[in-house]
Design a protein around this motif. Sequence first.
Motif, PDB file in Angstrom:
ATOM      1  N   ALA A   1       4.471  -1.127   3.804  1.00  0.00           N
ATOM      2  CA  ALA A   1       3.908   0.006   3.058  1.00  0.00           C
ATOM      3  C   ALA A   1       5.029   0.879   2.503  1.00  0.00           C
ATOM      4  CB  ALA A   1       3.006   0.838   3.965  1.00  0.00           C
ATOM      5  N   GLU A   2       4.669   1.626   1.479  1.00  0.00           N
ATOM      6  CA  GLU A   2       5.590   2.642   0.937  1.00  0.00           C
ATOM      7  C   GLU A   2       5.111   3.981   1.487  1.00  0.00           C
ATOM      8  OE1 GLU A   2       5.531   3.346  -3.346  1.00  0.00           O
ATOM      9  OE2 GLU A   2       6.249   1.288  -3.600  1.00  0.00           O
ATOM     10  N   ILE A   3       6.000   4.702   2.139  1.00  0.00           N
ATOM     11  CA  ILE A   3       5.564   5.998   2.686  1.00  0.00           C
ATOM     12  C   ILE A   3       6.254   7.126   1.905  1.00  0.00           C
ATOM     13  CG2 ILE A   3       5.359   7.420   4.760  1.00  0.00           C
ATOM     14  CD1 ILE A   3       5.981   4.866   6.414  1.00  0.00           C
ATOM     15  N   THR A   4       5.466   8.070   1.434  1.00  0.00           N
ATOM     16  CA  THR A   4       6.029   9.234   0.737  1.00  0.00           C
ATOM     17  C   THR A   4       5.570  10.494   1.463  1.00  0.00           C
ATOM     18  OG1 THR A   4       5.861   8.050  -1.355  1.00  0.00           O
ATOM     19  CG2 THR A   4       6.186  10.433  -1.494  1.00  0.00           C
ATOM     20  N   LEU A   5       6.512  11.380   1.714  1.00  0.00           N
ATOM     21  CA  LEU A   5       6.188  12.668   2.341  1.00  0.00           C
ATOM     22  C   LEU A   5       6.487  13.766   1.327  1.00  0.00           C
ATOM     23  CD1 LEU A   5       5.598  14.521   4.848  1.00  0.00           C
ATOM     24  CD2 LEU A   5       8.032  14.299   5.437  1.00  0.00           C
ATOM     25  N   VAL A   6       5.486  14.604   1.068  1.00  0.00           N
ATOM     26  CA  VAL A   6       5.674  15.696   0.107  1.00  0.00           C
ATOM     27  C   VAL A   6       5.625  17.021   0.859  1.00  0.00           C
ATOM     28  CG1 VAL A   6       4.755  16.827  -1.965  1.00  0.00           C
ATOM     29  CG2 VAL A   6       4.445  14.350  -1.662  1.00  0.00           C
ATOM     30  N   ASN A   7       6.585  17.877   0.638  1.00  0.00           N
ATOM     31  CA  ASN A   7       6.556  19.211   1.249  1.00  0.00           C
ATOM     32  C   ASN A   7       7.204  20.212   0.298  1.00  0.00           C
ATOM     33  OD1 ASN A   7       5.872  20.695   3.811  1.00  0.00           O
ATOM     34  ND2 ASN A   7       8.035  21.241   3.678  1.00  0.00           N
TER      35      ASN A   7
ATOM     36  N   GLU B   1       0.794   8.756  -6.818  1.00  0.00           N
ATOM     37  CA  GLU B   1      -0.443   8.001  -6.626  1.00  0.00           C
ATOM     38  C   GLU B   1      -0.472   7.481  -5.199  1.00  0.00           C
ATOM     39  OE1 GLU B   1      -0.446   5.055  -9.685  1.00  0.00           O
ATOM     40  OE2 GLU B   1      -1.169   6.487 -11.172  1.00  0.00           O
ATOM     41  N   TYR B   2      -1.677   7.316  -4.669  1.00  0.00           N
ATOM     42  CA  TYR B   2      -1.772   6.844  -3.286  1.00  0.00           C
ATOM     43  C   TYR B   2      -2.852   5.789  -3.110  1.00  0.00           C
ATOM     44  CZ  TYR B   2      -5.881   9.944  -2.984  1.00  0.00           C
ATOM     45  OH  TYR B   2      -7.097  10.557  -3.181  1.00  0.00           O
ATOM     46  N   ASP B   3      -2.678   4.992  -2.074  1.00  0.00           N
ATOM     47  CA  ASP B   3      -3.777   4.165  -1.579  1.00  0.00           C
ATOM     48  C   ASP B   3      -4.388   4.835  -0.354  1.00  0.00           C
ATOM     49  OD1 ASP B   3      -3.565   1.876  -3.442  1.00  0.00           O
ATOM     50  OD2 ASP B   3      -1.557   1.765  -2.581  1.00  0.00           O
ATOM     51  N   TYR B   4      -3.498   5.461   0.444  1.00  0.00           N
ATOM     52  CA  TYR B   4      -3.962   6.248   1.598  1.00  0.00           C
ATOM     53  C   TYR B   4      -3.300   7.619   1.540  1.00  0.00           C
ATOM     54  CZ  TYR B   4      -5.659   1.818   3.229  1.00  0.00           C
ATOM     55  OH  TYR B   4      -6.325   0.624   3.290  1.00  0.00           O
ATOM     56  N   LEU B   5      -4.110   8.636   1.753  1.00  0.00           N
ATOM     57  CA  LEU B   5      -3.594  10.002   1.679  1.00  0.00           C
ATOM     58  C   LEU B   5      -3.777  10.705   3.026  1.00  0.00           C
ATOM     59  CD1 LEU B   5      -2.491  12.193  -0.343  1.00  0.00           C
ATOM     60  CD2 LEU B   5      -4.862  12.942  -0.615  1.00  0.00           C
ATOM     61  N   VAL B   6      -2.772  11.466   3.431  1.00  0.00           N
ATOM     62  CA  VAL B   6      -2.920  12.323   4.616  1.00  0.00           C
ATOM     63  C   VAL B   6      -2.739  13.763   4.143  1.00  0.00           C
ATOM     64  CG1 VAL B   6      -2.025  12.925   6.895  1.00  0.00           C
ATOM     65  CG2 VAL B   6      -1.944  10.531   6.116  1.00  0.00           C
TER      66      VAL B   6
ATOM     67  N   PRO C   1       0.840  -1.206   0.000  1.00  0.00           N
ATOM     68  CA  PRO C   1       0.000   0.000   0.000  1.00  0.00           C
ATOM     69  C   PRO C   1       0.877   1.259   0.000  1.00  0.00           C
ATOM     70  CG  PRO C   1      -0.598  -1.487   1.803  1.00  0.00           C
ATOM     71  CD  PRO C   1       0.638  -2.042   1.180  1.00  0.00           C
ATOM     72  N   ARG C   2       0.427   2.243  -0.753  1.00  0.00           N
ATOM     73  CA  ARG C   2       1.198   3.495  -0.830  1.00  0.00           C
ATOM     74  C   ARG C   2       0.530   4.566   0.042  1.00  0.00           C
ATOM     75  NH1 ARG C   2       0.288   3.413  -7.116  1.00  0.00           N
ATOM     76  NH2 ARG C   2      -1.708   2.987  -6.131  1.00  0.00           N
ATOM     77  N   VAL C   3       1.304   5.045   1.012  1.00  0.00           N
ATOM     78  CA  VAL C   3       0.801   6.113   1.895  1.00  0.00           C
ATOM     79  C   VAL C   3       1.487   7.405   1.473  1.00  0.00           C
ATOM     80  CG1 VAL C   3       0.680   6.979   4.269  1.00  0.00           C
ATOM     81  CG2 VAL C   3       0.564   4.514   3.827  1.00  0.00           C
ATOM     82  N   VAL C   4       0.704   8.416   1.188  1.00  0.00           N
ATOM     83  CA  VAL C   4       1.287   9.702   0.805  1.00  0.00           C
ATOM     84  C   VAL C   4       0.842  10.760   1.821  1.00  0.00           C
ATOM     85  CG1 VAL C   4       1.361  11.505  -0.969  1.00  0.00           C
ATOM     86  CG2 VAL C   4       1.381   9.096  -1.645  1.00  0.00           C
ATOM     87  N   VAL C   5       1.821  11.427   2.411  1.00  0.00           N
ATOM     88  CA  VAL C   5       1.530  12.473   3.396  1.00  0.00           C
ATOM     89  C   VAL C   5       1.877  13.821   2.776  1.00  0.00           C
ATOM     90  CG1 VAL C   5       2.057  13.363   5.715  1.00  0.00           C
ATOM     91  CG2 VAL C   5       2.034  10.880   5.297  1.00  0.00           C
ATOM     92  N   LEU C   6       0.905  14.733   2.747  1.00  0.00           N
ATOM     93  CA  LEU C   6       1.123  16.049   2.147  1.00  0.00           C
ATOM     94  C   LEU C   6       1.342  17.089   3.242  1.00  0.00           C
ATOM     95  CD1 LEU C   6      -1.738  15.988  -0.535  1.00  0.00           C
ATOM     96  CD2 LEU C   6       0.626  15.170  -0.749  1.00  0.00           C
ATOM     97  N   GLY C   7       2.524  17.694   3.270  1.00  0.00           N
ATOM     98  CA  GLY C   7       2.828  18.733   4.239  1.00  0.00           C
ATOM     99  C   GLY C   7       3.637  18.195   5.400  1.00  0.00           C
ATOM    100  N   ALA C   8       4.787  18.824   5.644  1.00  0.00           N
ATOM    101  CA  ALA C   8       5.655  18.403   6.753  1.00  0.00           C
ATOM    102  C   ALA C   8       5.634  19.439   7.866  1.00  0.00           C
ATOM    103  CB  ALA C   8       7.081  18.176   6.251  1.00  0.00           C
TER     104      ALA C   8
END
Length: 404
Positions: A31-37, A99-104, A4-11
């Motif tokens: 899971a794959e965790i991606t943090l975008v800022n 792309e995400y499966d779960y988005l924050v 599952p791909r977890v994408v977190v927007l904003g640090a």
Amino acid sequence: VRKPRVVVLGAGYGGLITVTRLQKQIGVDEAEITLVNKNDYHYETTWLHEASAGTLHHDRARYQIKDIIDNNRVKFVKDTVVSIDKEAKKVVLENGEVEYDYLVISLGAHPETFGIQGLKEFAFGITSIDSARQLREHIEYQFATYNMEAEKKDERLTIVVGGAGFTGIEFLGELGNRVPELCKEYDIDFKKVRIICVEAAPTALPGFDPELVDYAVNHLQKKGVEFRIGTAIKECIEGGIIVAKDDQMETIKAETVVWAAGVRGNSVVEEAGFENMRGRVKVDGYLRAPGHDDVFIIGDCALIINEEINRPYPPTAQIAMQQGEVCAKNLAVAIRERGEMGTFTPDIKGSVASLGENDAVGVVFGKKLVGTKASFMKKVIDNRALLMVGGPTLVLKKGKFNLL
Ligand code: FAD
Ligand code: NAD
């Protein structure tokens, strides 16, 4: 099977707490965790009034994200979020897509201008490291220019702060310390300087303990702040503002106008089509957007109702961090498809507003504090936020130790 791909927007506070907790709770293969800022650094939004006034260098209020996250577990992407396509489950960035499966979504706040004309063009905000640096430089430039001109323009030495909420009051407190320094540095008579706070409500710090409001207003007045209470900013123009009190309009000439009169959720949230109130989404008990179980929204983009008074909780770092903890836990449950998600209930420990270097007002664990005691508490709170995100090493690097 694909992880599952977890994408977190904003640090910010919410995003970093989520990621630092999640990276500990789940294994690399889960899971794959991606943090975008937007930037490769995190900044302490709660310290921006200091950087904006120039009482604290902006580098003291920021740190590198790569030093905080586990880079083997979290992929950091330095980019700006442009839009969210919740149907296609992807986020469009300035320089690509994820792309995400779960988005924050933890993208913080934007200024609320209530459609007031001229604010976007002519007023400064207290919103980021970029804005803080610009405002500090702008004020200093006005002081530096004043004595250079044959015809002295006193409006260069007039600073208007719109809004006497926590942000406005804390910024005024810093100005109270900074302006005397600037006067000395640029050979300016302090009497020529005007610091004016314009507040539309019938009191400063509406909703806060009246005794503490009186203390704050009196102490800021002693530092030279003029309060215009019950007065609303109606328009911002080049070189000043137009205000109204009881239908009486007045133009105040000022080369520096700072808009600190409220916030709304990041515009990305509204543009993504989530049901919202001023850019904030009323999330469910697990912090998910209604109808979108794969999207968690926390911090200033989330709306949580205080059932006791049936009004939203004010957006704070305190709440954003607590939500980050619950969000990480719930993501782990969602990823594993087992366990039970936790519900979020704010645990408000109090609030403290600084009034410059050694002064503050606040209520902590139900106890009212003023002066150096409150100021001490404020620094403890600031250090605690660092501790929660980055542990003792971060406190040693960035903490506030001039406690008294
Ligand atoms: P933030 O911490 O603001 O983080 C948002 C992050 O998202 C930032 O890193 C930003 O760069 C990034 N970002 C934004 N847009 C994009 C985009 N399009 N693409 C990529 N990245 C993006 N609260 C308290 O509890 N106590 C206090 O003492 C306090 N003091 C404050 C003082 C000031 C001057 C201000 C302005 C606020 C204060 N607050 C305080 C409120 C508090 O700062 C916020 O509630 C808190 O920062 C919200 O956390 P967040 O994670 O939602 O957003
Ligand atoms: P706010 O909404 O709390 O205060 C804005 C103020 O501006 C209000 O008093 C409002 O009456 C006034 N205002 C609105 N329109 C106006 C107009 N046209 N003219 C004049 N005045 C006008 O916003 P804030 O102070 O930016 O705070 C945002 C959030 O961040 C809040 O939740 C606050 O609690 C939090 N915060 C907390 C701290 C702290 O705990 N120390 C510090 C800063 C901010």
